[in-house]
Design a protein around this motif. Structure first.
Motif, PDB file in Angstrom:
ATOM      1  N   SER A  97       0.965  -1.294  -0.084  1.00 30.08           N
ATOM      2  CA  SER A  97       0.039  -0.080   0.077  1.00 30.08           C
ATOM      3  C   SER A  97       0.750   1.277  -0.130  1.00 30.08           C
ATOM      4  O   SER A  97       0.795   2.345  -0.585  1.00 30.08           O
ATOM      5  CB  SER A  97      -0.877  -0.065   1.320  1.00 30.08           C
ATOM      6  OG  SER A  97      -2.045  -1.127   1.108  1.00 30.08           O
ATOM      7  N   TYR A  98       1.858   1.262   0.907  1.00 33.04           N
ATOM      8  CA  TYR A  98       2.820   2.352   0.694  1.00 33.04           C
ATOM      9  C   TYR A  98       3.419   2.488  -0.612  1.00 33.04           C
ATOM     10  O   TYR A  98       3.854   3.595  -1.128  1.00 33.04           O
ATOM     11  CB  TYR A  98       3.845   2.252   1.739  1.00 33.04           C
ATOM     12  CG  TYR A  98       3.490   2.239   3.394  1.00 33.04           C
ATOM     13  CD1 TYR A  98       3.199   3.319   3.876  1.00 33.04           C
ATOM     14  CD2 TYR A  98       3.548   1.078   3.939  1.00 33.04           C
ATOM     15  CE1 TYR A  98       3.052   3.247   5.088  1.00 33.04           C
ATOM     16  CE2 TYR A  98       2.851   1.079   5.296  1.00 33.04           C
ATOM     17  CZ  TYR A  98       2.817   2.001   5.800  1.00 33.04           C
ATOM     18  OH  TYR A  98       2.526   2.170   7.373  1.00 33.04           O
ATOM     19  N   MET A  99       3.932   1.305  -1.029  1.00 33.27           N
ATOM     20  CA  MET A  99       4.480   1.586  -2.473  1.00 33.27           C
ATOM     21  C   MET A  99       3.655   2.085  -3.565  1.00 33.27           C
ATOM     22  O   MET A  99       3.945   2.883  -4.480  1.00 33.27           O
ATOM     23  CB  MET A  99       4.845  -0.172  -3.004  1.00 33.27           C
ATOM     24  CG  MET A  99       6.061  -0.566  -2.200  1.00 33.27           C
ATOM     25  SD  MET A  99       6.374  -2.163  -2.573  1.00 33.27           S
ATOM     26  CE  MET A  99       7.192  -1.850  -4.185  1.00 33.27           C
ATOM     27  N   LYS A 100       2.107   1.513  -3.462  1.00 29.41           N
ATOM     28  CA  LYS A 100       1.276   2.087  -4.526  1.00 29.41           C
ATOM     29  C   LYS A 100       1.034   3.586  -4.440  1.00 29.41           C
ATOM     30  O   LYS A 100       1.092   4.258  -5.269  1.00 29.41           O
ATOM     31  CB  LYS A 100       0.327   1.197  -4.431  1.00 29.41           C
ATOM     32  CG  LYS A 100      -0.807   1.522  -5.448  1.00 29.41           C
ATOM     33  CD  LYS A 100      -0.547   1.609  -7.030  1.00 29.41           C
ATOM     34  CE  LYS A 100      -1.821   2.068  -7.952  1.00 29.41           C
ATOM     35  NZ  LYS A 100      -1.091   2.337  -9.322  1.00 29.41           N
ATOM     36  N   GLN A 101       0.912   3.797  -2.992  1.00 27.47           N
ATOM     37  CA  GLN A 101       0.753   5.249  -2.929  1.00 27.47           C
ATOM     38  C   GLN A 101       1.685   6.184  -3.259  1.00 27.47           C
ATOM     39  O   GLN A 101       1.594   7.456  -3.674  1.00 27.47           O
ATOM     40  CB  GLN A 101       0.280   5.564  -1.416  1.00 27.47           C
ATOM     41  CG  GLN A 101      -0.119   6.814  -0.887  1.00 27.47           C
ATOM     42  CD  GLN A 101      -0.379   6.996   0.312  1.00 27.47           C
ATOM     43  OE1 GLN A 101       0.297   6.756   1.274  1.00 27.47           O
ATOM     44  NE2 GLN A 101      -1.671   7.328   0.779  1.00 27.47           N
ATOM     45  N   ASN A 102       2.898   5.604  -3.228  1.00 30.22           N
ATOM     46  CA  ASN A 102       4.081   6.396  -3.982  1.00 30.22           C
ATOM     47  C   ASN A 102       4.398   6.159  -5.194  1.00 30.22           C
ATOM     48  O   ASN A 102       5.695   6.487  -5.588  1.00 30.22           O
ATOM     49  CB  ASN A 102       5.271   6.193  -2.779  1.00 30.22           C
ATOM     50  CG  ASN A 102       5.066   7.144  -1.447  1.00 30.22           C
ATOM     51  OD1 ASN A 102       4.918   8.165  -1.355  1.00 30.22           O
ATOM     52  ND2 ASN A 102       5.171   6.219  -0.349  1.00 30.22           N
ATOM     53  N   GLY A 103       3.595   5.763  -6.029  1.00 30.32           N
ATOM     54  CA  GLY A 103       3.967   5.182  -7.486  1.00 30.32           C
ATOM     55  C   GLY A 103       5.016   4.413  -7.585  1.00 30.32           C
ATOM     56  O   GLY A 103       5.506   4.449  -8.546  1.00 30.32           O
TER      57      GLY A 103
END
Lengths: 344, 344, 344, 344
Positions: D228-234
């Motif tokens: 989720s952190y990864m996706k939120q940060n592109g």
């Protein structure tokens, strides 16, 4: 199993892989300051009729969306988007993570219209307590939308006019731009987009590249120190020429347009096959995404040979599903699907 | 002109000003580490039946809202709120500014219900692409709501149960908490709130103090290093005893409850006067905020002597307006208004 | 015990409490849109010689610092500060929390100089990889500094010149501004500050008010929609007139300057007493903060009757401590201290 | 011209391009949920002796750094880094952009030591005003450092011990990890890194891949919802298998280690050549980066045939420059350089 679930399940168009292979022993300056990026920008700008546009290359669309949006806005400013907009539902709140509220407006077909935008902006303009609410400052559209629908040139002109009236930036997410421009329904050119928007991007990831999005900033106000925003958000690729080379390959002889147009034609064949079977479209689309309403047993039958995407449940016996063609779709894959649709 | 436009148009209850005056020549340790804060916490905790609760004092409600919410959440987590929730419409996007999406659910009466919350949380739990969407982690309610409505104890029990089931924090904005607890319709106590929520606050600014909100963190998970979050957000007052002293004064003999109960009684007199004139309530409220639908000429007439708040246009000839009583409202002000309502 | 530990251990100057009491039964419009704020702004502007300045009232200094700084900067821009700057060491990273790097420059006396600032800005200007580093865009100074030291008018002129040359905002933290302006060493006026800076504030919390800081934005570029930034950061007080009334009281007859000048005079008496005892100043200050180097037994002796602040250990037998006078300090308190210093 | 300016000026190792070509007509599930990612994770984990480690693939190092760091920290927590740390000087303040202060400690050789870290953490632990300062919670190291230097196993053990004592995460930036592990001076294994740190990554971009970093999260506390952190940060690549495939290729037969070890050997030949000419090293390095102090005329001479990096001016007649070998460096390029160094 044949994939119709999305348009990013294959690597890259062979010409792109060939270009990467041919240049693999070359060496370049890093961070996008290389000749391939320069040449790619030049090719793209041939279509824009906007000599002062700035072009920057991103690796992915979520990154492009939040970097461009957050570079454009001050902390108290907000974004107008359709409820179904990618930034509103599929990017883990990346825009809010950057600090900005999204005004998510209802839109059954994925499109916003000028009147909706004006109404939202007017709420702010006429508010007696402006400092208590966020200020809409950017309109986010997708072309095509999440449902594969397209804005007509007139619709985009109207939206652009409203944006100018209310001092709103107009930003178009073009992750599937090729499939929009390639549609028989499209009456827009890249030059129209450049004229009517403040920023947009030409998606590569879904349109033949291994990865990459080419962002076009036409409004000079968005160009200042833009690479600083990119770097801060991890959006400058060390080996930037990989992006330049890909976009040069896609744009130099119109490959970008050819392969996406073909995918649209394939999609329209699917559309017609469903229509002939009286299987209703959930929404009328003339691009590479086709949303249809299948009975459960129809869906199960097709799922034996094809991967497609479940969108949402309609009722106990029906679902809306998406069939998506791609630059990598082959005629024989279409032929197989058409036969199986007819046999339903 | 008599003000019925809000509940923060007067300074402080005389006892509070007296307390400030009496202690003005005293000197104290700064930043809330003083005996008055300690005594205020002790008084408030008498009502809580929650010995491990932590109590912290904020200057204002917006500050309390975003500090508590952002301390509770990780970057990809989001908030469930009614569309009309104060954080969603009146705080300039402060929650999004802290990086968090708000799931704004429709609510004609300003209240959320357990089923709505469960449905939203279930969307995440059952999502096949969780990492592409934000994770609801906190439910934001107001008691009373922006429309003056109240949750029954059963409703709050149900919501609390859902929150536990879905691992959601339950946070209650109590900017007007006194007016909620003082309503004849209220079947909740502070001890119920402490038991059913993870955090809430007792509003002071609108309930007799010069300024200040007393936040109660009942969930130990929210207590760790909480003062660090406060300081980082500019929410530790240098002369913290000013807050402690005010809340001690409000809570030590129940002043907080007495003055807000009286304001509710005044509001119900207004409610009845409108009812008797067949002027419809926009929404049924039994707290200090009364929303009624006035004809334009009625509104104009009352506006000659009273300041009240325009809420929204109903149609060409009707508006919804708010009359708001306050701890500072006087019987003669009510009498005058009642007479003028009857004379409409 | 007599407090010399800081300048915010008492409530407010009696005139302020009197003003609050006298107006307590009045009612006002909220959020700083009231006549007292208007009148306070008018009084402050009499000193500025800057008709287009905007004045806004904050509750506290940390809030003022991060709100002004983050409103001034874009995400990739950074702040130049002394290492000992309050934003760098005492505000829980509030500036970084807002997303901005601080270039913390060494400064034994708490002051920056023009050459240091120019050197730091020049590093960016001449960098070949600007997009990989943050862009210094704002210089943060305190007047007086954390060590009680003052910039001369010439020093501030030089810094202002460098700021203009490098397109840097100059922002002065004036939490203790009164004690700076009241010092016999001061050769600056509020009008000089307005002319030489882009923003500064007149501290109230430490200079006679219950709480409050009056921010002056002289650069129009910082004024646009500033109240939106304030509200988003929880920095608009509901009962804003409490701030207006206090600053009106402080500025209308020069009370602000009188009470802080007196505190400085008291501090200089303390300074002289230490000097006469050959107790060295850690740093030469002519404002209300006096840093001296005490032997452990001297410190212990004074600590029997006075509360003062330990700053840091010098060696096994010596410490640097701070004695701080205040607008609330009384002659008899000073007399007692002077006698005890002489008796060391 | 031969490039010794960095280790990312070439495309990819031929085996990687071959793998991409061989799989280009295959189709895969998106977002890293594909068999190649699974196989790459399995290969990497063979080296870790840490069965519960989570492995995630990033496109670039800046993205990996800020995503991991901001996922690990709460808003008031901060990072300890060497002043020369990449996050502190080359990433446009990305860590501060995510809201976190960096405690930048002096380090002439680019390394931190356990005592420094303990001292910084102790400052917080013993502070009487913890809520006014940020809490160090993560130590950021690079292996090798920006200067090519290495931590010994003992040094890393000591740092790890201090981190555990002070409840600090230990995170190692391994953008050049291969060149560290390949050095004759290295006494660490990947399994040691996994045991001693909470997170680290194996750089691909600089070590033979087209792009990509393989992040290893050994501490379960860092693993929760990490995507989720990864996706939120592109930071989730749509065609995630491109990363899996590359890392599988690099790790399955030890290619990663072979090609970087060779580059180190080349670098040591350069080092020796300079030593034999009495051209001093600026810093002793046994990895692929060699910093030497050249006289201006020496630098000019070498610049006729080689691209190398200017690091900083030493004095009027000397500069510190960097020669950097790479997985793509060839023996004949080294031979040419050695000859030209000897001819100086």
């Amino acid at each position: 199993m044949i994939r119709f679930n999305n348009d990013y399940h294959h690597g890259a168009h062979p010409q792109i892989l060939e270009a990467l292979t041919n240049t693999n022993t070359e060496n370049y300056c890093g961070y996008g300051l290389d000749p391939w990026c320069e040449k790619a920008v030049a090719e793209i700008k041939k279509y824009l009729d906007c000599p002062n546009a700035a072009v920057h290359f991103f690796v992915g669309a979520t990154q492009a969306n939040f970097t461009i949006i957050s570079a454009a806005l001050r902390p108290y400013q907000s974004v107008i988007s359709a409820q179904s907009g990618h930034i509103n539902v599929h990017e883990t709140g990346a825009v809010e993570h950057c600090g900005h509220k999204i005004h998510a407006l209802p839109s059954p077909d994925g499109k916003l219209n000028a009147a909706q935008i004006a109404a939202e902006a007017e709420l702010y303009r006429t508010s007696g307590v402006q400092e208590h609410i966020t200020k809409p400052k950017l309109v986010y559209l997708s072309y095509p939308t999440e449902y594969g629908t397209l804005y007509s040139k007139q619709e985009l002109e109207d939206i652009s006019t409203v944006c100018k009236e209310y001092d709103l930036y107009l930003f178009v997410d073009g992750a599937r731009l090729g499939y929009g421009l390639g549609s028989p329904q499209c009456d827009l050119t890249l030059s129209d987009l450049a004229r009517l928007t403040d920023a947009f991007y030409c998606g590569g990831t879904k349109c033949g590249a291994l990865f990459g999005e080419a962002a076009v900033l036409t409004n000079p106000a968005l160009q200042t120190d833009f690479r600083s925003y990119m770097k801060q958000n991890g959006a400058i690729l060390a080996k930037g020429w990989l992006l330049g080379l890909q976009f040069y390959t896609l744009f130099k002889d119109g490959l970008y347009f050819d392969i996406t147009r073909q995918a649209d034609l394939y999609a329209l064949q699917i559309k017609q096959a469903f229509t002939e079977k009286d299987i209703p479209a959930f929404i009328e689309s003339f691009t590479n995404q086709q949303f249809v309403v299948l009975e459960n047993q129809q869906a199960e039958k097709l799922a034996q040979h094809y991967i497609f995407e479940f969108d949402h449940q309609i009722d106990d016996t029906h679902s809306c599903v998406r069939f998506c063609t791609s630059w990598s779709t082959k005629q024989q894959e279409i032929d197989a699907l058409l036969a199986d649709i007819r046999a339903l």
